[in-house]
Design a protein around this motif. Sequence first.
Motif, PDB file in Angstrom:
ATOM      1  N   SER A  18       0.818  -1.216   0.000  1.00  0.00           N
ATOM      2  CA  SER A  18       0.000   0.000   0.000  1.00  0.00           C
ATOM      3  C   SER A  18       0.849   1.262   0.000  1.00  0.00           C
ATOM      4  CB  SER A  18      -0.903   0.051   1.225  1.00  0.00           C
ATOM      5  OG  SER A  18      -1.573  -1.137   1.423  1.00  0.00           O
ATOM      6  N   ASN A  19       2.164   1.110  -0.003  1.00  0.00           N
ATOM      7  CA  ASN A  19       3.086   2.234   0.030  1.00  0.00           C
ATOM      8  C   ASN A  19       3.001   3.027   1.338  1.00  0.00           C
ATOM      9  OD1 ASN A  19       5.090   2.648  -1.735  1.00  0.00           O
ATOM     10  ND2 ASN A  19       3.977   4.085  -3.039  1.00  0.00           N
ATOM     11  N   GLY A  42      -4.143   3.463  10.756  1.00  0.00           N
ATOM     12  CA  GLY A  42      -3.420   3.305  11.997  1.00  0.00           C
ATOM     13  C   GLY A  42      -2.233   4.241  12.101  1.00  0.00           C
ATOM     14  N   ILE A  43      -1.320   3.882  12.994  1.00  0.00           N
ATOM     15  CA  ILE A  43      -0.121   4.674  13.250  1.00  0.00           C
ATOM     16  C   ILE A  43       1.079   3.722  13.288  1.00  0.00           C
ATOM     17  CG2 ILE A  43       1.089   6.135  14.929  1.00  0.00           C
ATOM     18  CD1 ILE A  43      -1.653   7.148  15.847  1.00  0.00           C
ATOM     19  N   ILE A  50       7.115   9.030  12.094  1.00  0.00           N
ATOM     20  CA  ILE A  50       5.794   8.603  12.560  1.00  0.00           C
ATOM     21  C   ILE A  50       4.886   8.722  11.347  1.00  0.00           C
ATOM     22  CG2 ILE A  50       3.839   9.103  14.074  1.00  0.00           C
ATOM     23  CD1 ILE A  50       5.876  10.358  16.023  1.00  0.00           C
ATOM     24  N   ILE A  51       4.169   7.641  11.051  1.00  0.00           N
ATOM     25  CA  ILE A  51       3.293   7.609   9.879  1.00  0.00           C
ATOM     26  C   ILE A  51       1.869   7.393  10.357  1.00  0.00           C
ATOM     27  CG2 ILE A  51       2.766   6.433   7.711  1.00  0.00           C
ATOM     28  CD1 ILE A  51       5.750   5.374   7.874  1.00  0.00           C
ATOM     29  N   ILE A  52       0.974   8.319  10.002  1.00  0.00           N
ATOM     30  CA  ILE A  52      -0.444   8.184  10.296  1.00  0.00           C
ATOM     31  C   ILE A  52      -1.118   7.931   8.953  1.00  0.00           C
ATOM     32  CG2 ILE A  52      -2.513   9.344  11.167  1.00  0.00           C
ATOM     33  CD1 ILE A  52       0.732  10.653  12.325  1.00  0.00           C
ATOM     34  N   PHE A  53      -1.868   6.834   8.867  1.00  0.00           N
ATOM     35  CA  PHE A  53      -2.451   6.489   7.573  1.00  0.00           C
ATOM     36  C   PHE A  53      -3.907   6.051   7.736  1.00  0.00           C
ATOM     37  CE2 PHE A  53      -0.671   2.672   9.353  1.00  0.00           C
ATOM     38  CZ  PHE A  53      -1.553   1.657   9.012  1.00  0.00           C
ATOM     39  N   ASP A  54      -4.674   6.306   6.673  1.00  0.00           N
ATOM     40  CA  ASP A  54      -6.086   5.934   6.620  1.00  0.00           C
ATOM     41  C   ASP A  54      -6.440   5.695   5.161  1.00  0.00           C
ATOM     42  OD1 ASP A  54      -8.799   5.604   6.841  1.00  0.00           O
ATOM     43  OD2 ASP A  54      -9.171   7.514   7.815  1.00  0.00           O
ATOM     44  N   LYS A  55      -6.490   4.463   4.753  1.00  0.00           N
ATOM     45  CA  LYS A  55      -6.786   4.039   3.376  1.00  0.00           C
ATOM     46  C   LYS A  55      -5.930   4.796   2.366  1.00  0.00           C
ATOM     47  CE  LYS A  55     -11.307   2.275   4.394  1.00  0.00           C
ATOM     48  NZ  LYS A  55     -12.719   2.348   4.194  1.00  0.00           N
ATOM     49  N   ASN A  56      -6.416   5.921   1.823  1.00  0.00           N
ATOM     50  CA  ASN A  56      -5.703   6.631   0.772  1.00  0.00           C
ATOM     51  C   ASN A  56      -4.891   7.819   1.267  1.00  0.00           C
ATOM     52  OD1 ASN A  56      -6.826   4.879  -1.158  1.00  0.00           O
ATOM     53  ND2 ASN A  56      -8.684   6.116  -1.234  1.00  0.00           N
ATOM     54  N   THR A  57      -4.891   8.074   2.556  1.00  0.00           N
ATOM     55  CA  THR A  57      -4.194   9.225   3.114  1.00  0.00           C
ATOM     56  C   THR A  57      -3.031   8.769   3.975  1.00  0.00           C
ATOM     57  OG1 THR A  57      -6.306  10.393   3.225  1.00  0.00           O
ATOM     58  CG2 THR A  57      -4.493  11.327   4.476  1.00  0.00           C
ATOM     59  N   LYS A  58      -1.896   9.432   3.794  1.00  0.00           N
ATOM     60  CA  LYS A  58      -0.722   9.119   4.605  1.00  0.00           C
ATOM     61  C   LYS A  58      -0.033  10.427   4.972  1.00  0.00           C
ATOM     62  CE  LYS A  58       3.412   7.424   3.063  1.00  0.00           C
ATOM     63  NZ  LYS A  58       4.366   6.460   2.524  1.00  0.00           N
ATOM     64  N   ILE A  59       0.184  10.630   6.269  1.00  0.00           N
ATOM     65  CA  ILE A  59       0.895  11.806   6.756  1.00  0.00           C
ATOM     66  C   ILE A  59       2.111  11.303   7.518  1.00  0.00           C
ATOM     67  CG2 ILE A  59       0.782  13.869   8.211  1.00  0.00           C
ATOM     68  CD1 ILE A  59      -2.306  13.726   7.829  1.00  0.00           C
ATOM     69  N   GLU A  60       3.265  11.888   7.221  1.00  0.00           N
ATOM     70  CA  GLU A  60       4.507  11.472   7.868  1.00  0.00           C
ATOM     71  C   GLU A  60       5.120  12.636   8.634  1.00  0.00           C
ATOM     72  OE1 GLU A  60       7.338   9.593   5.286  1.00  0.00           O
ATOM     73  OE2 GLU A  60       5.752   8.632   4.128  1.00  0.00           O
ATOM     74  N   TYR A  61       5.691  12.320   9.777  1.00  0.00           N
ATOM     75  CA  TYR A  61       6.418  13.287  10.585  1.00  0.00           C
ATOM     76  C   TYR A  61       7.806  12.726  10.843  1.00  0.00           C
ATOM     77  CZ  TYR A  61       1.841  15.298  11.544  1.00  0.00           C
ATOM     78  OH  TYR A  61       0.601  15.858  11.420  1.00  0.00           O
ATOM     79  N   ASN A  62       8.831  13.503  10.540  1.00  0.00           N
ATOM     80  CA  ASN A  62      10.192  13.112  10.845  1.00  0.00           C
ATOM     81  C   ASN A  62      10.361  13.141  12.366  1.00  0.00           C
ATOM     82  OD1 ASN A  62      13.043  13.356  11.411  1.00  0.00           O
ATOM     83  ND2 ASN A  62      13.305  13.701   9.218  1.00  0.00           N
ATOM     84  N   ASN A  63      10.891  12.063  12.942  1.00  0.00           N
ATOM     85  CA  ASN A  63      11.026  11.975  14.400  1.00  0.00           C
ATOM     86  C   ASN A  63      11.821  13.132  14.992  1.00  0.00           C
ATOM     87  OD1 ASN A  63       9.575   9.619  14.370  1.00  0.00           O
ATOM     88  ND2 ASN A  63      11.334   8.280  14.656  1.00  0.00           N
ATOM     89  N   SER A  64      12.820  13.615  14.261  1.00  0.00           N
ATOM     90  CA  SER A  64      13.647  14.697  14.789  1.00  0.00           C
ATOM     91  C   SER A  64      12.910  16.037  14.829  1.00  0.00           C
ATOM     92  CB  SER A  64      14.939  14.832  13.983  1.00  0.00           C
ATOM     93  OG  SER A  64      14.647  15.189  12.656  1.00  0.00           O
TER      94      SER A  64
END
Length: 124
Positions: A18-19, A42-43, A50-64
């Motif tokens: 799902s990439n 999920g997360i 940190i990757i928050i995803f929901d079917k077609n949406t993905k938001i990423e946050y660099n840990n630093s």
Amino acid sequence: MLYTHDISDSKMFKLKKSNILPSGEKVILFYDDTIFDTCQKGIILTEKRIIIFDKNTKIEYNNSKVTDITVKEIDRDNYIFKLYITDKNNIEKDITPKSIPNDEMKLLCMLLNNYLREHREKHK
């Protein structure tokens, strides 16, 4: 459901197909927010993001760039809490999984923050 880094091969396959999960990144924590563990929302906490995803949406946050993750009480009478992530620019975003029980949300917050603190200490 809350998972550790020990994710089944079938779940890893779904996340990579799902990439959602970048290849080569070690998973530290995985939270699947679906009833039947379908890996559709999920997360994920990896060593880098940190990757928050929901079917077609993905938001990423660099840990630093993450300074804090907090649980805030939104409605005392109805016992409603929300999970927020704050970055170095003091921008706060709601990352609350839709069906997470409050106690699991608090545990998830604690685990994410513990890893981020350890990560910062190692890279000072």
